[in-house]
Write an enzyme that holds these catalytic residues in place. Structure first.
Site, PDB file in Angstrom:
ATOM      1  N   ARG A  74     -11.980   7.200   9.170  1.00  0.00           N
ATOM      2  CA  ARG A  74     -11.721   5.770   9.229  1.00  0.00           C
ATOM      3  C   ARG A  74     -12.789   4.980   8.478  1.00  0.00           C
ATOM      4  O   ARG A  74     -12.477   4.034   7.752  1.00  0.00           O
ATOM      5  CB  ARG A  74     -11.672   5.321  10.683  1.00  0.00           C
ATOM      6  N   ASP A  88      -9.454  -3.909  -6.084  1.00  0.00           N
ATOM      7  CA  ASP A  88      -8.899  -2.756  -5.372  1.00  0.00           C
ATOM      8  C   ASP A  88      -9.340  -1.465  -6.062  1.00  0.00           C
ATOM      9  O   ASP A  88      -8.985  -1.232  -7.227  1.00  0.00           O
ATOM     10  CB  ASP A  88      -7.363  -2.861  -5.368  1.00  0.00           C
ATOM     11  N   HIS A 132      -8.368  -3.585  -1.679  1.00  0.00           N
ATOM     12  CA  HIS A 132      -7.034  -3.099  -1.345  1.00  0.00           C
ATOM     13  C   HIS A 132      -6.403  -3.841  -0.166  1.00  0.00           C
ATOM     14  O   HIS A 132      -5.197  -4.081  -0.144  1.00  0.00           O
ATOM     15  CB  HIS A 132      -7.116  -1.604  -1.032  1.00  0.00           C
ATOM     16  N   ASP A 133      -7.208  -4.195   0.823  1.00  0.00           N
ATOM     17  CA  ASP A 133      -6.691  -4.853   2.032  1.00  0.00           C
ATOM     18  C   ASP A 133      -6.448  -6.346   1.870  1.00  0.00           C
ATOM     19  O   ASP A 133      -6.102  -7.015   2.862  1.00  0.00           O
ATOM     20  CB  ASP A 133      -7.676  -4.670   3.190  1.00  0.00           C
ATOM     21  N   SER A 180       0.849  -1.197   0.000  1.00  0.00           N
ATOM     22  CA  SER A 180       0.000   0.000   0.000  1.00  0.00           C
ATOM     23  C   SER A 180       0.889   1.254   0.000  1.00  0.00           C
ATOM     24  O   SER A 180       1.757   1.382  -0.876  1.00  0.00           O
ATOM     25  CB  SER A 180      -0.947  -0.048   1.203  1.00  0.00           C
TER      26      SER A 180
END
Lengths: 372, 372
Positions: free
Chosen positions: B219, B318, B351-352, B149
């Site tokens: 967040r 992603d 993405h994670d 990332s």
């Protein structure tokens, strides 16, 4: 909160009381609408447009209001939705602040605006209210019902709850149910508004205490999800603002063109849409699920809809109402017996492509309507 | 603001003054790091891991801290990054609040914490600081530099600015430059914090005035973009919370599982990350563009990097660092002469995925490292 009503608006008063799906009722509520073209003697050339969350009923310029509408390239004489042939109606959504009754309207029972005393709003309520407008205009059966985005949900509810109300249907970037990514986005938009101290549990007061920060965040997040990364790569890239437009004195201020673009959108929206109306309409989309009408199965819900012809259009770059959702609508309507076309378009503009990619959406809508 | 420092943390003091890319310098700054395994006599088995925005240096359990780390399934004896073979180093990013010097640290010149007096932070500063840690451990050339990332950006800057500093490189869900969709998301996260009155232009004071609302929004928006719609369709669908977990008394309160999931992530993050550090690290990513080193051409920038072997891994779902960006990295490193593999993975987690889809990322990383 001020309502924002375009000058050519006409009104239809809903039956009173008007029962709401999730309980409660409205009294003396009204729906704002505009029309284009002429209803023919057979009363069989009416096209109804139901909209996304924020538009008003002014889809295009007309005699009462020469200003361009939000879908001006699509609606008018010789345009894809050709008002030389069709009698076109566009309604402002129930629950909006642009003419139809919503949380920003005055509650006749109290003489003050509803705010959070407005009953819970569902997509189905908006569909039933739009149906009343059409009926009031002497139209028993629409030639075509066109729904964009949230309007794609409203249209499906309309068709399901009112059998034989339309012969054809165009569902544009719509869906038969809300899925978790879009619920998450909308939940966060609502949270931004709710966290703004000026929202004050819905009891803000016009200009002095408008939840501007929350509405800015909600709108910017909306715009991010209405467009696409692909479009922005080409449109903005890494271009920076000229120094005279930079906010260098502001810590972490605007620096890139894309940030300025979002800022412009936020400025045009904030104080021009009522926060409570936004919350109600946003939540109505989360609740929408045609599976309620199909014993928990969304396709079974869609199979209860009867139209002769249907067209579902979607865009590959749409992250909010992704293409599979328009395919789901098409599959369900086809299974229900409709002659149905599913048209995925390669527009780079994402969910909002129907507003801007007229080169693709124009012919798609024109061809379908011409074939009716 | 409290810093959040895991117990096995070791420190390296940076050269003082430590010059920052965009101007200014740090004095007596330090970098937090942890290590696993043993540096061999030839000093040629070191692997450095540089992280995303929020992780600390505790990538995995070790003697000093048996608690699982943020990449515990990947780092350890016999694991894909096998600490029986490799001497593994993980640094906490410069500018973070988890041990390395950042805006939440005390400025030795004033005795108070930096806040917005911290100099502007760039990805390159983080790379230079990480390089100092590696050098201090007696490593001239890394066997492999692994960046995830934001760490994928840091790693590219590290390799470009420090020739011959690594023989191999794994770039995971990284990119060679920020593009406008991710800039827009990060800009909105920063705006959420900046709009929170408790942020107070960076001058909040510990627990009494923490910008909690802004950090919650930031967040939640992060988590939405770290995962994928596809994963959430299967994981949450339209499942509602049990009635005892609903917030029925709260207008527009939580109702769906996906909303509760976001809420849980927000609660675990808020008050455990310093808002100013978040702003600095977030902005550093927007600024990152290897084209600066290639006369405006990102591939020319990448072509200045010298490694023998490279692996770029990305994920189709992603939306924050889209797959084209890892392909761009691979193409550039290959053009630079590296034996390069581009590995697109079908992970649904977005993405994670590198944190959770160990079934796919484990073998990919293991096979590459085994081949060195």
């Amino acid at each position: 909160m001020t309502e924002f009503i375009p000058p050519a608006t006409r009104w239809h008063t809903l039956p009173s009381p008007f029962a709401m799906k999730r309980g409660g009722e409205l009294r003396d509520a009204r729906m704002a609408y505009e029309t284009w073209g002429t209803l023919n003697a057979a009363r069989d050339n009416a096209v109804l447009i139901v909209t996304g969350l924020s538009p008003d009923a002014h889809a295009a310029s007309n005699e009462g209001n020469p200003e361009p509408g939000w879908w001006d390239a699509m609606v008018g004489p010789g345009k894809p939705i050709d008002t030389d042939r069709w009698f076109v109606i566009c309604v402002n959504s129930l629950g909006s602040c642009k003419g139809s009754t919503g949380p920003a309207s005055v509650n006749p029972a109290t003489g003050t605006r509803y705010g959070l005393a407005f009953p819970e709003l569902s997509v189905e309520d908006g569909a039933n209210a739009a149906f009343e407008v059409v009926k009031s205009l002497g139209v028993d059966t629409l030639a075509c019902l066109v729904g964009n985005s949230m309007g794609g949900m409203v249209a499906l509810a309309y068709l399901l709850l009112h059998p034989d109300s339309a012969r054809a249907h165009i569902n544009i970037s719509g869906s038969a149910r809300a899925l978790p990514f879009s619920i998450a986005i909308r939940s966060l938009q609502r949270e931004a508004i709710r966290l703004d101290p000026n929202w004050n549990h819905g009891d803000y007061d016009d200009d002095t205490q408008y939840p501007e920060a929350g509405m800015r965040m909600a709108r910017k997040l909306g715009v991010i999800t209405y467009r696409s990364a692909l479009e922005w790569d080409g449109r903005f890239g890494r271009v920076r603002l000229d120094s005279d437009r930079r906010e260098d004195e502001e810590p972490f201020g605007l620096e890139f063109e894309v940030e300025s673009y979002l800022e412009g959108h936020a400025r045009r929206f904030v104080r021009h849409f009522d926060p409570n109306c936004y919350l109600y309409l946003s939540r109505s989309m989360d609740w929408f699920d045609l599976a309620e009408y199909g014993d928990g199965d969304v396709e079974a819900g869609l199979r209860r809809i009867r139209v002769d012809r249907a067209l579902a259009i979607g865009v590959k770059t749409d992250i909010l109402f992704p293409l599979q959702q328009q395919e789901e609508v098409a599959d369900g309507l086809r299974a229900a017996g409709a002659d149905t076309e599913f048209l995925p378009l390669p527009s780079p503009q994402g969910h909002d492509a129907f507003l801007v990619d007229i080169a693709r959406f124009g012919p798609a809508v024109r061809n379908f309507l011409s074939s009716l």
